[in-house]
Design a protein around this motif. Structure first.
Motif, PDB file in Angstrom:
ATOM      1  N   PRO A 136       0.830  -1.210   0.000  1.00  0.00           N
ATOM      2  CA  PRO A 136       0.000   0.000   0.000  1.00  0.00           C
ATOM      3  C   PRO A 136       0.865   1.261   0.000  1.00  0.00           C
ATOM      4  O   PRO A 136       2.083   1.194   0.186  1.00  0.00           O
ATOM      5  CB  PRO A 136      -0.798  -0.130   1.302  1.00  0.00           C
ATOM      6  CG  PRO A 136       0.042  -1.006   2.172  1.00  0.00           C
ATOM      7  CD  PRO A 136       0.716  -1.976   1.258  1.00  0.00           C
ATOM      8  N   ALA A 137       0.249   2.388  -0.171  1.00  0.00           N
ATOM      9  CA  ALA A 137       0.987   3.652  -0.287  1.00  0.00           C
ATOM     10  C   ALA A 137       1.697   4.026   1.008  1.00  0.00           C
ATOM     11  O   ALA A 137       2.735   4.690   0.979  1.00  0.00           O
ATOM     12  CB  ALA A 137       0.040   4.767  -0.704  1.00  0.00           C
ATOM     13  N   PRO A 163       2.803   1.808   3.968  1.00  0.00           N
ATOM     14  CA  PRO A 163       2.919   0.543   4.695  1.00  0.00           C
ATOM     15  C   PRO A 163       3.674   0.694   6.004  1.00  0.00           C
ATOM     16  O   PRO A 163       4.494   1.606   6.179  1.00  0.00           O
ATOM     17  CB  PRO A 163       3.709  -0.327   3.726  1.00  0.00           C
ATOM     18  CG  PRO A 163       4.600   0.648   3.024  1.00  0.00           C
ATOM     19  CD  PRO A 163       3.770   1.900   2.866  1.00  0.00           C
ATOM     20  N   ASP A 204       5.478  -4.659   7.403  1.00  0.00           N
ATOM     21  CA  ASP A 204       4.914  -5.178   6.154  1.00  0.00           C
ATOM     22  C   ASP A 204       5.986  -5.331   5.084  1.00  0.00           C
ATOM     23  O   ASP A 204       5.925  -6.242   4.249  1.00  0.00           O
ATOM     24  CB  ASP A 204       3.821  -4.229   5.645  1.00  0.00           C
ATOM     25  CG  ASP A 204       2.613  -4.186   6.561  1.00  0.00           C
ATOM     26  OD1 ASP A 204       2.335  -5.222   7.198  1.00  0.00           O
ATOM     27  OD2 ASP A 204       1.964  -3.128   6.658  1.00  0.00           O
TER      28      ASP A 204
END
Length: 462
Positions: free
Chosen positions: A353-354, A356, A360
């Motif tokens: 995701p943009a 994180p 992650d």
């Protein structure tokens, strides 16, 4: 001079031989990566433009690429030990020349000599591993060797940044000198002598090999750096024409310099294809990830280095385990599982995701390291054991050539993807392409488990 052994070396002689082989291969692989980090500093200091300073890196890579197969063939004739020690000596002296260089020309020439020395080390590295370890422990030896290569490739930028933070750029090369001397002294005293072939060295084949691979790699690299398309096309076309002549001539040779006899062995040929695709995927990721983490996700350089460390650290744990597993499972199966995990890790990185959490990123990096660590040792083991003992040099040379070709192709593909992708999307696209290459490699690796690929299925094994 060291003795000749029929099935590996006894302890403690084996430990000393392993020490010099691992030290030298780490120096040779590291020097392919550290110059990239120091390039801007070196260019400024030597008053060189960014475009011309690229030759500091290219000269080293090209010298290795054009001489790997000829030196591997020479090792079968004059002994792997001699090619290794001469290469190590040349690498050490040339490293001193790099450190003392005061112009782009002298540094480039020293890098050429350093590349030829590194090729002497790399060309017979795995053949020496096969001579050092008893056959029952060869998997462990191959896994240790693969571990050193993988860590050296991944740690190069970090080590270079550390050196440059406390010292001037000549120390990137000067540090090789004392380590090279230590490795050389141990090599002369401990490396085993190996059986020598009676056939003459194929000088014409060596020249054709150098031209073929030199032009091919140069063309791929030129394409990646956005050079004139007509020049890229000319280099690739010349490589294809000369390569055709080279291959046709090799088919008439009883012991070909380009190991066509080994490529006809199903497991060996499939392992070479697997190696090229996997190292292409690895280089795609290594080049794209710093841009992805910094430009797309907003991490600084220090955070990027720390996050990427999870990859080589996982390899440190997994590679020795892979060597042990080789005693119970087929290399094709282990390689397929490892490459599938590698592909999943790369895909997961591309789907981040943009914003994180660092955890992650770390587990995805660790998954990539797990997959690559589980694949590399079994793949190298499959290549070495598929080749007859007297063709270990040819197998070792092809292993290095496949790795370099894959890495060069991966770097060129990143440049291409960046140039055609919309702003900010090139890094994710590179990771998706890398995942695709790893997936293809996993499929190819799984083919080695089929009955048609097993030893004895092809008479070329000989």
């Amino acid at each position: 001079m060291s003795d000749t052994y029929t099935d590996g070396m006894p302890m403690p002689a084996r430990a000393w031989a392993v020490a010099t082989v691992m030290l030298a291969i780490s120096l040779a692989v590291l020097d392919g990566a550290i110059a990239n980090v120091g390039l801007p500093t070196i260019a400024r200091d030597l008053n060189a433009s960014p475009a011309t300073s690229i030759w500091i890196v290219n000269a080293y890579q090209l010298a290795i690429t054009i001489s790997l197969l000829p030196l591997a063939a020479l090792g079968e004739i004059v002994s792997y030990r001699r090619v290794y020690t001469v290469g190590l000596a040349l690498f050490t002296v040339a490293s001193l020349g790099c450190a003392l260089s005061d112009s782009l020309v002298t540094l480039t020439l020293a890098r050429v000599a350093q590349g030829f020395g590194a090729a002497g080390i790399m060309s017979v590295n795995t053949a020496l591993v096969k001579a050092i370890y008893p056959s029952r422990w060869l998997g462990r030896g191959v896994s240790l060797n693969a571990l050193i290569v993988a860590i050296s490739s991944a740690a190069g930028p970090t080590i270079a940044a550390g050196v440059l933070s406390i010292a001037h750029w000549p120390w990137l090369f000067a540090i090789n000198v004392p380590l090279g001397i230590i490795a050389f002294v141990i090599a002369v005293r401990s490396l085993p002598d190996t059986a020598r072939a009676s056939h003459p060295f194929d000088w014409t084949g060596a020249l054709l090999s150098a031209l073929t691979f030199g032009l091919l790699i140069s063309g791929i690299d030129a394409f990646g750096h956005g050079q004139a398309r007509w020049l890229v096309a000319l280099e690739v076309a010349a490589a294809l024409v000369i390569g055709t002549v080279f291959v046709r001539r090799q088919r008439t040779q009883p012991v070909p310099l380009l190991p066509l006899d080994l490529l006809r062995i199903p497991i060996f040929g499939l392992s070479i294809c697997t190696s090229m695709a996997s190292f292409c995927a690895q280089m795609l990721a290594f080049v794209a990830l710093p841009f992805f983490l910094q430009d797309s996700l907003g991490f600084d350089r220090v955070q990027t280095g720390l996050l990427m460390t999870a990859w080589p650290l996982t390899i440190v744990v997994v590679a020795p385990l892979a060597g042990r597993l080789l005693e119970y499972y087929k290399p094709g199966l282990l390689g397929a599982i490892g490459l599938a995990a590698f592909a999943l890790g790369l895909l997961a990185l591309g789907l981040l995701p943009a914003h994180p959490h660092q955890a992650d990123i770390v587990w995805r990096m660790a998954l990539c390291g797990f997959g690559f660590g589980l694949f590399q040792s079994p793949n190298n083991y499959a290549m070495l054991t598929a080749a007859p003992a007297h063709r270990s040099g040819g197998a070792s040379g092809m292993l290095g050539t496949a790795r370099l070709t894959g890495q060069t192709t991966g770097a060129a593909l990143v440049a291409l993807i960046f140039s055609v992708s919309p702003s900010g999307l090139g890094t994710r696209a590179s990771l998706f392409v890398a995942a695709a290459f790893a997936a293809v490699a996993a499929v190819v690796s799984s083919l080695r488990t089929l009955p048609a690929a097993q030893p004895g299925a092809n008479s070329a094994r000989g």
